[in-house]
Design an enzyme around this catalytic site. Structure first.
Site, PDB file in Angstrom:
ATOM      1  N   ASP A 165      43.713  24.194  41.795  1.00 13.82           N
ATOM      2  CA  ASP A 165      42.914  24.216  41.111  1.00 13.82           C
ATOM      3  C   ASP A 165      42.118  25.535  42.170  1.00 13.82           C
ATOM      4  O   ASP A 165      43.263  25.725  42.694  1.00 13.82           O
ATOM      5  CB  ASP A 165      42.453  22.952  42.392  1.00 13.82           C
ATOM      6  CG  ASP A 165      42.652  23.178  43.855  1.00 13.82           C
ATOM      7  OD1 ASP A 165      43.426  23.874  44.079  1.00 13.82           O
ATOM      8  OD2 ASP A 165      41.506  22.833  44.454  1.00 13.82           O
ATOM      9  N   GLU A 166      40.932  25.707  41.542  1.00 13.89           N
ATOM     10  CA  GLU A 166      39.760  26.405  42.220  1.00 13.89           C
ATOM     11  C   GLU A 166      40.227  28.346  42.396  1.00 13.89           C
ATOM     12  O   GLU A 166      39.785  28.498  43.125  1.00 13.89           O
ATOM     13  CB  GLU A 166      39.700  26.316  43.261  1.00 13.89           C
ATOM     14  CG  GLU A 166      38.583  24.977  43.441  1.00 13.89           C
ATOM     15  CD  GLU A 166      37.592  24.649  44.301  1.00 13.89           C
ATOM     16  OE1 GLU A 166      37.016  23.736  44.736  1.00 13.89           O
ATOM     17  OE2 GLU A 166      38.601  24.548  45.824  1.00 13.89           O
ATOM     18  N   VAL A 167      41.499  28.478  41.142  1.00 12.47           N
ATOM     19  CA  VAL A 167      41.871  29.652  40.170  1.00 12.47           C
ATOM     20  C   VAL A 167      41.063  30.581  40.803  1.00 12.47           C
ATOM     21  O   VAL A 167      40.499  30.780  39.208  1.00 12.47           O
ATOM     22  CB  VAL A 167      42.982  29.680  39.955  1.00 12.47           C
ATOM     23  CG1 VAL A 167      43.603  31.084  39.367  1.00 12.47           C
ATOM     24  CG2 VAL A 167      44.312  29.247  40.614  1.00 12.47           C
TER      25      VAL A 167
END
Length: 566
Positions: free
Chosen positions: A345-347
């Site tokens: 997530d949230e790369v």
């Protein structure tokens, strides 16, 4: 002014508007009625698939009750039965309602007969944990038997927790009784994946706290502990083999988990029918890796200086994948579950954009300026590493990877957690996202509601919504579904989350319970159960039962778990 001194008609209108506004807020805050936690409703939580019961009262002596049937050949069932008896003999019981204290006891339970179709079934996402529970006498005499039939020992464990929820103790005489006999319960889960996420990175969680969480989970048939064990702020897990350097990212030497600690939690959970799904979140959320292995971090000092949360692993460095192989190889020796969560997530691409090495990788691979192709490359390499290090494991990945245009093999399970997501200029709520994934052929887990209802940590600075138990209860995975019956089968279930920004050992249990129990009934019981007024007395009663077994669940109403004196 006229507004400060209005005529009677305007005053009446003003009061009516104020009444409506106040009523809206009070309804949200107290949507359940003031209920008596000594409700006559004794049905186990979550609500069984089907049941019938009578009006008799029988006693139960923990020193005399015996285990019979082939279930006694199962070590896990034998241990569960011992725990059941210990809870009876040590007074870990809810008090019987005062108005039932004079009911005549017509007999006693002497035997719990447990029979299993399969003695050594594994615990995984496909485990059959259904059960049948009957309490009756064979010839209408005073000797009553509890009969439990289950496919596996894990179904039998659920039956024993349901049985414990039926048992009460009379306040004055201390007699242990079961009301509503004869009971006949047929029970099975609606969804296989029923989980709680805990975060031991942002705040360290002691082993006893995790064990208490598992005890509470097993009591309401939540069977997946999603253990987000490391993150950007700390790396409490202490690998002992090739990835040992990563342990330097812990907050301090006292805030760590050794390999034996992890193995101990996995075994403790299995003994209670709970799977442990470990999560190692990469390539983002990895800043804590830099303390022990700075060589595998992308070189992006400006990004790091601005916000360490945006730092990522370096997919251009082969040492990154060697380290990942060492880490997951060691975890493979510790965990039993067939699911491993890989995060994703949230790369944020700013770190990769700053890195000269990744720019060179993109040039060599012909990626142009498309950083989603870097993420595609990383994930494909990661899945190869995990397949070799953890053969037979099913990878679970957050929805962000899919939303970023990365397409992976259909054996991947996606974890949908965003209340809404915008993809190619189109905004999708979480239920629509769930359907997008299923229609693409992916198995999917729902990990939130459209208004953040299943993020139980929110509302204390992190997140803008505090979800009431009623909000949690009313989230429905198939909201506005356009899926076919076959596609609906790809929805594995759901999770509630307790992210650790404002959660530690002192508040995690009270934040989780009893709201997580509301989630449990949504995952286990029939979709048609949506009446919070009907559920409220049962949930209030469950709070007392959780308190009795040592779980600090918060009350939902003004009440007492001890009956009012006449």
């Amino acid at each position: 002014t006229p507004w400060l001194n209005p005529p009677p008609v305007k005053m009446a209108l003003l009061l009516a508007v104020l009444f409506v506004i106040c009523d809206l807020y009070s309804t949200r805050a107290f949507i359940h009625p003031r209920v008596d936690s000594q409700s006559k409703e004794a049905t186990p939580w979550p609500m069984p698939s089907s049941f019938s019961n009578g009006s008799l009262t029988v006693s139960l002596d923990p020193t005399q009750i015996k285990l019979a049937g082939n279930g006694g050949s199962s070590n896990l069932v034998s241990q569960a039965f011992i725990r059941f008896k210990q809870r009876l003999s040590t007074g870990h019981l809810v008090s019987a309602p005062q108005n039932t204290s004079h009911a005549t006891v017509v007999g006693s339970v002497t035997t719990v007969n447990i029979n299993l179709a399969e003695l050594n079934a594994p615990l995984n996402n496909a485990t059959d944990d259904s059960y049948q529970l009957v309490i009756d006498s064979a010839d209408n005499d005073s000797s009553f038997t509890v009969s439990i039939n289950a496919s596996t020992c894990y179904g039998a464990m659920h039956a024993l927790t349901s049985l414990h929820q039926l048992v009460e103790q009379r306040y004055t005489s201390k007699q242990i009784v079961i009301r509503g006999v004869p009971w006949a319960i047929q029970d099975k889960a609606r969804y296989a994946h029923r989980g709680i996420l805990i975060d031991s990175s942002r705040h360290y969680l002691p082993l006893d706290t995790i064990r208490t969480m598992i005890d509470a989970m097993s009591y309401v048939k939540i069977t997946v502990l999603h253990w987000h064990i490391v993150d950007e702020v700390s790396f409490p897990f202490q690998p002992a083999k090739g990835a040992a350097g990563l342990g330097k990212g812990a907050w301090n030497p006292d805030s760590t988990f050794s390999p034996s600690d992890v193995q101990g939690i996995v075994q403790y959970a299995q003994q209670r029918g709970v799977r442990v799904m470990i999560e190692i979140d990469t390539p983002g959320h990895s800043a804590s890796w830099r303390f022990g292995r700075p060589d595998v971090m992308a070189d992006c000092p400006k990004t790091m200086a601005a916000n360490h949360e945006l730092v990522t692993l370096d997919p251009s460095n082969e040492d990154t994948f060697t380290l990942l192989g060492d880490l997951f190889g060691e975890l493979n020796d510790l965990v039993l579950d067939n699911y491993i969560h890989l995060g994703g997530d949230e790369v944020v691409y700013s770190c990769w954009k700053e890195s000269a090495a990744i720019t060179q990788l993109m040039k060599e691979k012909g990626f142009g300026s498309n950083y989603s192709l870097v993420q595609q490359y990383y994930n494909e390499r990661l899945l190869e590493v995990v397949a070799q290090a953890m053969p037979g494991k099913t990878p679970v990945i957050y929805q962000d990877t899919f939303d970023n245009g990365v397409r992976l093999a259909n054996d991947v399970v996606f974890d949908a957690w965003k209340r809404s997501a915008t993809v190619d200029g189109v905004k999708y709520n979480i239920y629509e996202e769930l359907q997008r994934l299923a229609k693409s052929g992916y198995r999917t887990i729902l990990a939130n509601g459209a208004n953040g209802e299943w993020y139980l940590n929110d509302g204390f600075g992190n997140g803008d919504v505090y979800a009431l138990w009623t909000d949690v209860y009313l989230v429905e995975p198939l909201t506005n579904s356009t899926l076919t019956p076959e596609q609906e089968k790809l929805i594995l279930g759901g999770e509630v989350s307790l992210w650790g920004e404002e959660i530690n050992e002192y508040n995690i249990i009270s934040k989780a319970w009893p709201r997580a129990a509301a989630f449990a009934e949504r995952m286990w019981s029939a979709r048609s159960l949506t009446d919070v007024y009907e559920a409220a007395p049962r949930l209030a009663r469950l709070v007392c039962k959780l308190n009795a077994i040592g779980v600090g669940a918060s009350p939902i109403d003004p009440s007492s778990c001890v009956p009012r004196f006449p």
